[in-house]
Write a protein that holds these residues in place. Structure first.
Motif, short mmCIF file in Angstrom:
data_model
loop_
_atom_site.label_atom_id
_atom_site.label_comp_id
_atom_site.label_asym_id
_atom_site.label_seq_id
_atom_site.Cartn_x
_atom_site.Cartn_y
_atom_site.Cartn_z
N PHE A 47 0.79 -1.23 0.00
CA PHE A 47 0.00 0.00 0.00
C PHE A 47 0.83 1.28 0.00
N SER A 73 -1.43 5.09 -6.68
CA SER A 73 -2.48 5.06 -5.67
C SER A 73 -2.53 6.41 -4.95
N ASP A 106 -7.89 5.90 -3.01
CA ASP A 106 -7.99 4.44 -3.05
C ASP A 106 -8.06 3.84 -1.66
N VAL A 107 -7.30 4.41 -0.73
CA VAL A 107 -7.29 3.91 0.65
C VAL A 107 -7.39 5.09 1.60
N ASP A 119 -10.34 0.38 2.52
CA ASP A 119 -10.53 0.46 1.08
C ASP A 119 -11.65 1.45 0.80
N ALA A 175 -14.81 0.21 -0.92
CA ALA A 175 -15.53 -0.91 -0.30
C ALA A 175 -17.00 -0.57 -0.11
#
Length: 424
Positions: A148, A157, A202-203, A226, A229
């Protein structure tokens, strides 16, 4: 390259490199950085401090439409990939994960040189590479860093920070977003606010409460969420300046796998502290170019409109200029010290000085302009200061609320007696 006063020529860049590099090794690194930058970007014209010339650029927060924001994020990612491939995307990162392994001074040198070139705005990815990434390197598992963190610096990302909550205010340890064990991981419910870049992140690094039965600091944990999600909803927040650069994030029964826990259960506060230290450093390290330009524009405003006929206003202008210069000198002094020798509370003072200078500039602009500060007549250099002053209010909160940080400096830097705490 042009040799005019309006562009950054090679002679100027060489002089900047000589002034900034601390030793021969840094100078050699800087020369390779300049070669890379010259090969991939054009030098940019500095912000003009000439009255009435070019855009006013007096907004303090980057504000664009959703469509433009996505395009800017894509451009920032593409430039980050280019830098990473050339060895300049993660200059201070651990070499075992693809970083350069250089001291912080090398990263600072590159950023100073890069700022002289017309490259994409890094705002969409700054939180990931400046605050979330470093915290995960310190507290995340090798698998977390490789899976990550490295993509953040590779330009693949984007990360956001899920800390603040409507009900917690300045008391970050009072967050109530809950995470309970479920299905081999965690089930998260709650609301976060003032989240930058959440629309395309993204995260997200989320501070959550995993044990409400213990003290509020001890009951916190940190999860990597996430952002795509099920159960994650992002809503833009329209600000009084007209933009929507922040969002609120609703988390409803969001499943987070067990291996997305950062650090130990109940150890979230130490991760949050590391993350906030990076955020406050970023706010305090804000380029002083726009502050210096603003002070010069105020001087012109006061001299041409007769505002400085009032000697009290002229004195305030001098005080503002002294404040900006002092903050810049303090920042340069700290940047010359190895990062591991600088206490987080010391960087907090940088953030406080920046916020104070921004507010003082806006206040003086308002007093010099009078009604023109509040009424948009279309005249250059008048109503535009309104956005500056409103944006300055945000810097009293960004990176930690001003009152909380002043208490931190008083207790941990000046050694003053600690405030009595209510029994819990």
């Amino acid at each position: 390259m042009s040799n005019s006063d309006d562009t950054t020529d090679m002679q100027t860049l060489d002089r900047l490199l000589d002034e900034t590099a601390g030793n021969d090794d840094e100078r050699e690194f800087g020369r390779s950085a300049l070669a890379f930058l010259c090969a991939h970007a054009q030098p940019k014209a500095p912000l003009s401090s000439t009255w009435g010339a070019g855009p006013e650029h007096l907004e303090l927060f980057h504000e664009t439409s959703d469509q433009d924001e996505r395009a800017e994020a894509d451009a920032a990612l593409a430039w980050q990939r280019t830098k990473f491939d050339a060895g300049f995307g993660w200059i201070g990162g651990p070499s075992e994960y693809g970083g350069g392994g250089y001291p912080d001074s090398y990263d600072r040198l590159f950023r100073i040189l890069e700022a002289r070139f017309d490259v994409p705005d890094p705002s969409p990815i700054r939180i990931g590479i400046g605050t979330v990434g470093p915290a995960l390197v310190l507290h995340g598992s090798p698998e977390i860093v490789d899976t990550f963190v490295r993509p953040l610096y590779e330009g693949r990302s984007i990360a956001c920070q899920l800390f603040s909550e409507p009900g917690a205010g300045s008391d970050l340890a009072g967050v109530s977003t809950s995470a309970v064990p479920a299905d081999g991981g965690w089930r998260v419910n709650g609301q976060k606010v003032w989240t930058s870049n959440a629309t395309f992140a993204d995260v997200g690094l989320a501070l959550v409460r995993t044990d409400p039965s213990v003290g509020k600091h001890a009951g916190l944990s940190m999860l990597l969420v996430d952002m795509k999600a099920p159960g994650v909803e992002v809503r833009p927040i329209r600000q009084m300046t007209g933009g929507a650069s922040f969002t609120e994030v609703f988390l409803t029964d969001v499943h987070v796998p067990a291996d997305m826990l950062i650090g130990e259960p109940g150890g979230g506060w130490s991760v949050a502290t590391a993350t906030l230290a990076g955020e406050r450093k970023a706010v305090g390290d804000r380029s002083h170019e726009n502050l210096t330009r603003a002070v010069e524009l105020l001087r012109h405003l006061g001299e041409t409109d007769g505002g400085f006929d009032d000697h009290r206003l002229k004195r305030r202008w001098a005080e503002v200029e002294i404040g900006v210069r002092a903050a810049r000198l303090r920042q340069q002094g700290l940047q010359s010290v190895p990062a591991e020798l600088v206490a987080p509370a010391e960087r907090t003072a940088d953030k406080l000085l920046t916020a104070a200078n921004l507010a003082a500039i806006g206040d003086l602009a308002a007093d010099l302009l009078g009604p023109q500060f509040s009424v948009d007549t279309g005249e250059w250099g008048t109503f535009a200061w309104n956005k500056w002053r409103m944006g300055a209010l945000g810097y009293r909160i960004a990176g930690g609320t001003e009152e909380i940080l002043k208490t931190l400096v008083a207790e941990r830097v000046l050694g003053l007696p600690r405030e009595p705490k209510e029994a819990r």
